[in-house]
Design a protein around this motif. Structure first.
Motif, mmCIF file in Angstrom:
data_model
loop_
_atom_site.group_PDB
_atom_site.id
_atom_site.type_symbol
_atom_site.label_atom_id
_atom_site.label_comp_id
_atom_site.label_asym_id
_atom_site.label_seq_id
_atom_site.Cartn_x
_atom_site.Cartn_y
_atom_site.Cartn_z
ATOM 1 N N ALA A 144 0.830 -1.205 0.000
ATOM 2 C CA ALA A 144 0.000 0.000 0.000
ATOM 3 C C ALA A 144 0.866 1.257 0.000
ATOM 4 O O ALA A 144 0.562 2.238 -0.689
ATOM 5 N N PHE A 145 1.966 1.222 0.764
ATOM 6 C CA PHE A 145 2.876 2.367 0.801
ATOM 7 C C PHE A 145 3.525 2.578 -0.567
ATOM 8 O O PHE A 145 3.627 3.707 -1.044
ATOM 9 N N ARG A 200 2.319 1.674 -3.456
ATOM 10 C CA ARG A 200 1.287 2.183 -4.359
ATOM 11 C C ARG A 200 1.165 3.693 -4.228
ATOM 12 O O ARG A 200 1.035 4.416 -5.212
ATOM 13 N N THR A 201 1.182 4.179 -3.004
ATOM 14 C CA THR A 201 1.069 5.621 -2.765
ATOM 15 C C THR A 201 2.260 6.366 -3.339
ATOM 16 O O THR A 201 2.096 7.420 -3.962
ATOM 17 N N ILE A 202 3.457 5.809 -3.181
ATOM 18 C CA ILE A 202 4.668 6.469 -3.665
ATOM 19 C C ILE A 202 4.666 6.570 -5.188
ATOM 20 O O ILE A 202 4.953 7.632 -5.752
ATOM 21 N N PHE A 226 2.167 6.479 -7.182
ATOM 22 C CA PHE A 226 1.052 7.286 -7.675
ATOM 23 C C PHE A 226 1.233 8.770 -7.351
ATOM 24 O O PHE A 226 0.530 9.619 -7.908
ATOM 25 N N LEU A 227 2.179 9.091 -6.482
ATOM 26 C CA LEU A 227 2.356 10.456 -6.001
ATOM 27 C C LEU A 227 2.518 11.485 -7.118
ATOM 28 O O LEU A 227 1.951 12.586 -7.022
ATOM 29 N N GLN A 270 1.043 11.808 -9.776
ATOM 30 C CA GLN A 270 -0.260 12.164 -10.330
ATOM 31 C C GLN A 270 -0.977 13.234 -9.518
ATOM 32 O O GLN A 270 -1.825 13.939 -10.042
ATOM 33 N N VAL A 271 -0.650 13.345 -8.243
ATOM 34 C CA VAL A 271 -1.351 14.315 -7.396
ATOM 35 C C VAL A 271 -0.557 15.604 -7.232
ATOM 36 O O VAL A 271 -0.999 16.520 -6.550
ATOM 37 N N GLY A 289 3.493 5.640 -12.607
ATOM 38 C CA GLY A 289 2.767 5.308 -11.380
ATOM 39 C C GLY A 289 1.296 5.070 -11.626
ATOM 40 O O GLY A 289 0.716 4.106 -11.098
ATOM 41 N N VAL A 314 -0.540 1.401 -10.995
ATOM 42 C CA VAL A 314 -1.657 1.227 -10.057
ATOM 43 C C VAL A 314 -2.876 0.651 -10.774
ATOM 44 O O VAL A 314 -3.564 -0.244 -10.249
#
Length: 299
Positions: free
Chosen positions: A111-112, A114-116, A118-119, A121-122, A179, A183
């Motif tokens: 999960a961590f 995935r967040t990294i 995808f970062l 994109q935000v 990313g 995901v």
């Protein structure tokens, strides 16, 4: 009795009457107001020679002829097609490998991770562009790292090199889009039944063969979605080009979206800029329809 399709209205006295597709009208009205009307208005403006202030002069299809005959505009569309490789094709290849390894490899802290990944994109693309401009600077992180490795001859003015600037900008797109693609593919791969992998293993299939025989066919829908999103991102990119290179050096990184801005707000050629925008819209539509058709055919 009301009809089975649910397209009914209630009349006075409790009786039902037909109102075919009436429930779609509010949504269609909003769609037409905010998309179809501006698109139609853009097509209309593209038929005029107009600077945005004075009276417009009707020129017919002259602006569209200019799109296909002007060398700089043709180059801009070619650059956009090159960026598709960096924004869509390369992230898809990397994303497939990463997603397969992470999904089947039982990695801790998934999960961590995935967040990294995808970062990017935000983070606003302007912020990304400013950060990478510093990385690519003559005394920036990349050149400093190369000097530390003893590769002084590899250092470059990465955003000022006529040959390497477009790939350098494209790699930023790769970093941003990988990313998202990873995901999306991980979500698809997580739904593949484990029994399929077990059956393939019993048939003697190795990891590579299982990937092509089981994993890849199972995530075709996710691949189509990923390609659609990343191709659109590649073709409409503006802020990345504007902040990093402003279309330079020369016109080696100019793209259609940047040409729309330059012609409309710097040269005062609103009609020509709108023609470029309309052609770009059609190109995005055609490419993505093709991608979706191929995806549906392969299912």
């Amino acid at each position: 009795m009301p009809p089975a399709d649910g397209t009914v209205t209630r009349r006075r006295g409790g009786k039902y009457g037909f109102a075919p597709y009436g429930f779609l009208l509010p949504g269609f009205a909003v769609y037409a107001l905010f998309l179809l009307y501006p698109l139609g208005r853009s097509v209309q403006i593209s038929l005029y020679d107009w600077d945005g202030l004075s009276l417009a002069t009707f020129v017919g299809l002259a602006n569209y002829v200019d799109v296909f005959t002007d060398a700089q505009l043709r180059a801009a569309f070619e650059h956009a097609l090159v960026l598709i490789f960096f924004f869509a094709v390369l992230p898809l290849g990397l994303g497939l490998v990463l997603a397969a390894v992470l999904t089947r490899g039982q990695v801790r802290g998934l999960a961590f991770f995935r967040t990294i990944v995808f970062l990017p994109q935000v983070i606003a693309m302007v912020v990304v562009a400013v950060a990478w401009r510093q990385i690519y600077a003559p005394d920036g992180t990349l050149n400093t790292f190369l000097r530390w490795l003893g590769l002084e001859s590899w250092t470059r003015t990465w955003l000022g090199d006529f040959t390497l600037t477009l790939p350098a900008v494209g790699l930023i797109g790769t970093w941003v889009c990988t990313g998202l693609v990873t995901v999306l593919l991980m979500a698809g791969m997580s739904r593949v039944p484990g029994e399929l992998y077990e059956a393939a293993t019993l048939d003697g299939a190795g990891a590579v063969r299982r990937f092509f025989a089981v994993t890849l066919p199972s995530v075709r829908a996710e691949i189509v979605v990923a390609l659609t999103l990343t191709i659109i991102a590649a073709l409409k990119t503006f802020d990345l080009i504007y902040v990093t290179t402003s279309g330079g050096p020369g016109s080696t990184t100019t793209v259609p979206s940047f040409e729309v801005y330059r012609r409309a707000f710097q040269l005062g050629e609103v009609g020509s800029a709108t023609a470029v925008a309309v052609v770009l819209t059609v190109l995005i539509f055609v490419i993505n329809v093709g991608v979706n058709r191929i995806g549906e055919r392969e299912r």
